[in-house]
Motif scaffolding. Structure first.
Motif, PDB file in Angstrom:
ATOM      1  N   THR A 124      -3.537   0.430  -9.313  1.00  0.00           N
ATOM      2  CA  THR A 124      -3.113   1.444  -8.353  1.00  0.00           C
ATOM      3  C   THR A 124      -1.696   1.921  -8.648  1.00  0.00           C
ATOM      4  O   THR A 124      -0.877   1.180  -9.224  1.00  0.00           O
ATOM      5  CB  THR A 124      -3.168   0.890  -6.920  1.00  0.00           C
ATOM      6  OG1 THR A 124      -2.731   1.900  -6.003  1.00  0.00           O
ATOM      7  CG2 THR A 124      -2.276  -0.328  -6.752  1.00  0.00           C
ATOM      8  N   TRP A 157       0.913  -1.780  -2.111  1.00  0.00           N
ATOM      9  CA  TRP A 157       0.034  -2.322  -1.079  1.00  0.00           C
ATOM     10  C   TRP A 157       0.726  -3.416  -0.280  1.00  0.00           C
ATOM     11  O   TRP A 157       1.628  -4.079  -0.763  1.00  0.00           O
ATOM     12  CB  TRP A 157      -1.266  -2.841  -1.689  1.00  0.00           C
ATOM     13  CG  TRP A 157      -1.153  -4.101  -2.506  1.00  0.00           C
ATOM     14  CD1 TRP A 157      -1.082  -5.380  -2.036  1.00  0.00           C
ATOM     15  CD2 TRP A 157      -1.090  -4.204  -3.927  1.00  0.00           C
ATOM     16  NE1 TRP A 157      -0.994  -6.282  -3.075  1.00  0.00           N
ATOM     17  CE2 TRP A 157      -1.003  -5.580  -4.247  1.00  0.00           C
ATOM     18  CE3 TRP A 157      -1.117  -3.274  -4.963  1.00  0.00           C
ATOM     19  CZ2 TRP A 157      -0.929  -6.034  -5.559  1.00  0.00           C
ATOM     20  CZ3 TRP A 157      -1.042  -3.740  -6.268  1.00  0.00           C
ATOM     21  CH2 TRP A 157      -0.950  -5.092  -6.549  1.00  0.00           C
ATOM     22  N   LEU A 197      -8.184  -1.397   0.365  1.00  0.00           N
ATOM     23  CA  LEU A 197      -6.812  -1.805   0.071  1.00  0.00           C
ATOM     24  C   LEU A 197      -5.908  -1.294   1.181  1.00  0.00           C
ATOM     25  O   LEU A 197      -5.971  -0.118   1.558  1.00  0.00           O
ATOM     26  CB  LEU A 197      -6.354  -1.237  -1.272  1.00  0.00           C
ATOM     27  CG  LEU A 197      -4.962  -1.687  -1.712  1.00  0.00           C
ATOM     28  CD1 LEU A 197      -4.952  -3.187  -2.018  1.00  0.00           C
ATOM     29  CD2 LEU A 197      -4.492  -0.892  -2.931  1.00  0.00           C
ATOM     30  N   HIS A 198      -5.086  -2.196   1.691  1.00  0.00           N
ATOM     31  CA  HIS A 198      -4.146  -1.822   2.748  1.00  0.00           C
ATOM     32  C   HIS A 198      -2.867  -1.257   2.134  1.00  0.00           C
ATOM     33  O   HIS A 198      -2.137  -1.947   1.430  1.00  0.00           O
ATOM     34  CB  HIS A 198      -3.813  -3.034   3.618  1.00  0.00           C
ATOM     35  CG  HIS A 198      -4.978  -3.550   4.398  1.00  0.00           C
ATOM     36  ND1 HIS A 198      -5.424  -2.942   5.549  1.00  0.00           N
ATOM     37  CD2 HIS A 198      -5.807  -4.602   4.174  1.00  0.00           C
ATOM     38  CE1 HIS A 198      -6.473  -3.606   6.015  1.00  0.00           C
ATOM     39  NE2 HIS A 198      -6.730  -4.607   5.202  1.00  0.00           N
ATOM     40  N   ILE A 199      -2.628   0.021   2.396  1.00  0.00           N
ATOM     41  CA  ILE A 199      -1.399   0.711   1.987  1.00  0.00           C
ATOM     42  C   ILE A 199      -0.561   0.915   3.244  1.00  0.00           C
ATOM     43  O   ILE A 199      -1.115   1.170   4.321  1.00  0.00           O
ATOM     44  CB  ILE A 199      -1.731   2.080   1.352  1.00  0.00           C
ATOM     45  CG1 ILE A 199      -2.641   1.889   0.140  1.00  0.00           C
ATOM     46  CG2 ILE A 199      -0.469   2.833   0.965  1.00  0.00           C
ATOM     47  CD1 ILE A 199      -2.011   1.182  -1.015  1.00  0.00           C
ATOM     48  N   ASP A 206      -5.418   2.809   5.265  1.00  0.00           N
ATOM     49  CA  ASP A 206      -6.360   1.963   4.545  1.00  0.00           C
ATOM     50  C   ASP A 206      -7.117   2.833   3.551  1.00  0.00           C
ATOM     51  O   ASP A 206      -7.663   3.879   3.915  1.00  0.00           O
ATOM     52  CB  ASP A 206      -7.369   1.315   5.507  1.00  0.00           C
ATOM     53  CG  ASP A 206      -6.713   0.288   6.411  1.00  0.00           C
ATOM     54  OD1 ASP A 206      -5.677  -0.277   5.997  1.00  0.00           O
ATOM     55  OD2 ASP A 206      -7.237   0.061   7.517  1.00  0.00           O
TER      56      ASP A 206
END
Length: 270
Positions: free
Chosen positions: A64, A68, A138-140, A144
């Protein structure tokens, strides 16, 4: 390596059950996040019984351009991607802190993930069996990101198969009756129930042989019962083998050995 367990809870209160092919191609990049090298349960369907917890190995690589604040999770869904309603399941799993930390950026590899599936607490009904879609979350910070991994996921109810071949021993040319039963896990009653209308193979392995050969195929009765007859030709082991379907796992019975003899008695002079 130090291990951390992060548990995600779905609205329905269930955990994910996932499978995928080894070395799968990368999922479509979503918001600067992509996944590759996916392997879940070695590419095999996940077969779940009525009591035993099933531990499923998971590995994948995430890449990515974003930062994150929570490691990636696998998800299963049957509705819309990102819909956290009853048609979406997801699970926590173990991961290596130095490979996929709680906070990070760039790439990370989950090489020791494990999904622990408890049929009594995580499976909410027989409708969970079948084909699911797989994705990752994925938690940003502030949002999400859901990514569709484009892999079908097969979840199956466990089956059991029994066998009995009689008489034992038997004279050459006489009839051997082989019976048994095929049952399937019911996740709602937490019991195994007769599986009717299944095509099950009767197989034989002669003494000294290394593998089984299919002799005939039989359809299970209304209670899952199996019964057929064969002529005794040589000593060996009999078994029933059910090859499964999209919602029920494959299973072979244990073997039942039968000695076949000529029936001729040899008289020894005194």
């Amino acid at each position: 390596m130090a291990k951390t367990m992060w548990n995600a809870v779905v609205a329905a209160g269930a955990v994910a059950v996932v499978t995928a092919t080894t070395a799968a191609p990368a999922g479509a990049a979503t918001g600067g996040v992509s996944y590759s090298q996916v392997s879940v349960n070695g590419g095999k369907p996940i077969v779940i019984g009525i009591q035993e917890v099933v531990s499923v190995p998971v590995t994948f690589r995430m890449t990515t351009t974003r930062t994150w604040d929570g490691p990636p999770l696998f998800l299963l869904y049957r509705g819309e991607l990102g819909d956290l309603g009853p048609n979406n399941l997801y699970s926590g799993f173990g991961y290596s802190d130095d490979a996929c930390p709680t906070e990070g950026r760039g790439s990370c590899v989950v090489d020791d993930g494990v999904l622990d599936i408890d049929p009594k607490g995580d499976i909410k009904g027989n409708g969970y069996a079948g084909t699911w879609k797989s994705s990752a979350l994925l938690h940003i910070p502030g949002e999400d990101l859901f990514t569709d991994l484009n892999h079908p996921v097969q979840v199956q109810r466990a089956t059991r198969v029994t066998v009995n071949a009689a008489p034992e021993p038997v004279v050459t040319g006489k009839t051997i009756t082989v019976t048994g039963k095929v049952t399937r896990a019911n996740w709602e009653t937490h019991s195994y129930q007769g599986y009717a209308g299944r095509t099950v193979s009767l197989q034989f392995k002669a003494d000294g042989a290394s593998s089984y050969t299919t002799v005939k195929k039989v359809t299970s009765g209304s209670t899952g019962s199996l019964k057929t007859t064969v002529k005794a030709a040589k000593s060996g082991t009999w078994r029933w083998n059910y090859y499964g379907n999209s919602t029920a796992g494959a299973k072979a019975s244990t073997g039942d050995h039968v000695i076949v003899w000529s029936g001729v008695r040899v008289m020894h002079a005194r």
